[in-house]
Design an enzyme around this catalytic site. Structure first.
Site, PDB file in Angstrom:
ATOM      1  N   HIS A 296      33.869  49.233  33.780  1.00  0.00           N
ATOM      2  CA  HIS A 296      35.235  48.835  33.434  1.00  0.00           C
ATOM      3  C   HIS A 296      35.174  48.213  32.027  1.00  0.00           C
ATOM      4  CE1 HIS A 296      38.818  46.198  33.654  1.00  0.00           C
ATOM      5  NE2 HIS A 296      39.235  46.953  34.656  1.00  0.00           N
TER       6      HIS A 296
ATOM      7  N   ASP B 185      28.943  43.150  38.571  1.00  0.00           N
ATOM      8  CA  ASP B 185      30.406  43.101  38.601  1.00  0.00           C
ATOM      9  C   ASP B 185      30.835  43.551  40.006  1.00  0.00           C
ATOM     10  OD1 ASP B 185      33.073  43.807  38.618  1.00  0.00           O
ATOM     11  OD2 ASP B 185      33.020  44.915  36.733  1.00  0.00           O
TER      12      ASP B 185
ATOM     13  N   GLN C 206      35.042  45.426  42.788  1.00  0.00           N
ATOM     14  CA  GLN C 206      35.459  46.427  43.780  1.00  0.00           C
ATOM     15  C   GLN C 206      34.597  46.401  45.035  1.00  0.00           C
ATOM     16  OE1 GLN C 206      38.138  48.244  43.618  1.00  0.00           O
ATOM     17  NE2 GLN C 206      38.695  47.811  41.499  1.00  0.00           N
TER      18      GLN C 206
ATOM     19  N   LYS D 183      41.652  41.143  44.255  1.00  0.00           N
ATOM     20  CA  LYS D 183      41.191  42.407  44.848  1.00  0.00           C
ATOM     21  C   LYS D 183      40.612  42.155  46.242  1.00  0.00           C
ATOM     22  CE  LYS D 183      40.231  44.336  40.337  1.00  0.00           C
ATOM     23  NZ  LYS D 183      41.176  45.418  40.031  1.00  0.00           N
TER      24      LYS D 183
ATOM     25  N   CYS E 111      40.985  51.650  32.922  1.00  0.00           N
ATOM     26  CA  CYS E 111      40.178  50.722  32.105  1.00  0.00           C
ATOM     27  C   CYS E 111      38.720  51.155  32.044  1.00  0.00           C
ATOM     28  CB  CYS E 111      40.265  49.284  32.609  1.00  0.00           C
ATOM     29  SG  CYS E 111      41.914  48.605  32.557  1.00  0.00           S
TER      30      CYS E 111
END
Ligand code: PMP
Length: 407
Positions: free
Chosen positions: A124, A201, A204, A227, A365
């Site tokens: 991202h 990261d 998600q 999220k 993104c």
């Protein structure tokens, strides 16, 4: 909820029960942000109705209550990630701020000309640009792990990029654009052999399965509350205590100081050293409520349900020759990125919305990976546990209408 009853679960999410453009809302944009259960909405309201005050100021009862709720929420996140101490949890605005924090503190203090930082081709923008800027500022090199046509990170190529000048590897756990799940355990192990630190990261990943930062042995893990069925504007950075202790502060101001005079300032202990200014107290309370809600569900059956939604979507997609799937990794979460041949993704998105189906269109993104596929973007349907098989069918009914209209 014992077991799994999607109709019962949907009642916890009041927003889902509405019509959009004359059709029942089919919300398939969960990778962009998830909806909030009533428990989170109630926790936010209760905080503002009964406890609102500034934290760590101590002189009165409401402030004590707000501080208690805020610090309790930190412990909830600590346990959620299985961090060894609550001071290893730093509140942020979200994933983006967590990555910038590490780039501008750990990065500025440790990355020099001649060093390198490794990311992957499927990151991202928030896990690209902070490192690009750090490398520009420091004269270090940014190296990129290639991704194959299925959207899978090339681990053998990563090993070739890794060397004794690698200071940090920053990779996405799950790609938001493609859904691919990355082998972060192997990446962490290989990086540590060469003394490189690893940031994961988790934006998600956290919503899909349980994360154990100690088992992973990552150095940093970042995610966003929104999220994870929590509010926007709140997220967390996990960092190993020794690293957080050694790094310089990020922003400067109130809360993060110990002593201030015009001759100099000393900084607060962890975690406050990285939390300048009045924090998002209600956000932290709301995020803790979201985690409690998620943990009240049977997470194994949530994953099974999400996998079933993806499998059904893929079966339906295979019946339509005009659909081209983008990102077909063996290991992936319930995200389906696709194109309808001959139609622009934005037009598809607009026509789906007219039928009540909310998807995301565009580059998500992640422009570099779109460039690799030579496409401007995709249509992305991202499913979560409150979606139903009927909603997947509604998506495909809508796609068939889009086809008639556009092709
Ligand atoms: N990384 C990934 C993989 C993401 O999906 C997102 C959000 N789309 C981010 C980072 C940035 O998160 P936020 O905008 O909440 O800071």
């Amino acid at each position: 909820h014992k077991g799994f009853d999607v109709d019962l679960i949907r009642k916890d999410f009041p927003i889902l029960d509405q019509e959009v453009n004359g059709h029942p809302l089919v919300y398939l944009d969960n990778a962009a942000t998830t909806q909030k259960p009533q428990a989170v909405i109630d926790a936010l309201a209760a905080y503002y109705q009964a406890d609102n005050s500034n934290v760590h100021r101590g002189a009165h009862t409401l402030s004590d209550r707000a501080t208690q709720a805020f610090e309790d929420a930190r412990v909830v996140v600590q346990k959620f990630l299985n961090a060894s101490a609550s001071e290893e949890i730093i509140w942020t605005r979200g994933t983006t701020e967590g990555i910038n924090l590490v780039a501008q503190t750990y990065g500025r203090a440790n990355v020099q000309a001649g060093d390198n930082v490794i990311i992957s081709a499927m990151e991202h923008h928030s896990n690209i640009v902070p490192w690009q800027m750090l490398c520009e500022q420091s004269g270090a090199e940014l190296r990129v792990i290639p991704v194959n046509d299925k959207g899978e990170l090339q681990f053998e190529e990563f090993l070739k990029l890794l060397d004794d000048r690698t200071k940090l590897v920053s990779v996405v756990h799950v790609s938001n654009a493609l859904g691919s799940i990355n082998p972060v355990e192997d990446i962490i192990e290989a990086a540590h052999k060469l003394n490189a630190k690893v940031l994961v990261d988790g934006a998600q990943a956290v919503a899909h399965w349980t994360i154990d930062v100690q088992a992973l042995d990552c150095d940093f893990y970042v995610f966003s509350g929104h999220k994870l069925y929590g509010p926007t504007g709140i997220g967390a950075l996990y960092g190993k205590k020794a690293l957080l202790d050694a790094m310089p502060p990020y922003q400067f101001g109130g809360e993060m100081i110990e002593q201030v005079s015009f001759t100099g300032t000393t900084f607060n202990k962890l975690p406050y050293k990285y939390e300048a200014g009045t924090p998002n107290i209600a956000g932290a309370v709301g995020l803790a409520a979201a985690i409690h809600y998620l943990e009240s569900l049977d997470r194994e059956s949530l994953i099974a349900h999400e996998d079933a939604l993806l499998a059904h979507a893929q079966t339906r997609a295979a019946e339509i020759p005009e659909i081209q799937l983008i990102g077909t990794a063996e290991k992936k979460v319930s995200v389906m990125s696709f194109l309808i041949k001959g139609a622009h993704p934005h037009d598809v998105g607009t026509l789906l919305d007219q039928q009540g189906v909310a998807v995301r269109t565009g580059h998500h993104c992640a422009m570099p990976i779109m460039e690799q596929y030579c496409i401007p973007g995709t249509v992305r349907a991202s499913f979560t546990f409150y979606n139903t098989i009927e909603e997947v069918d509604a998506l495909f009914d809508a796609i068939n209408k889009v086809k008639m209209f556009l092709l």
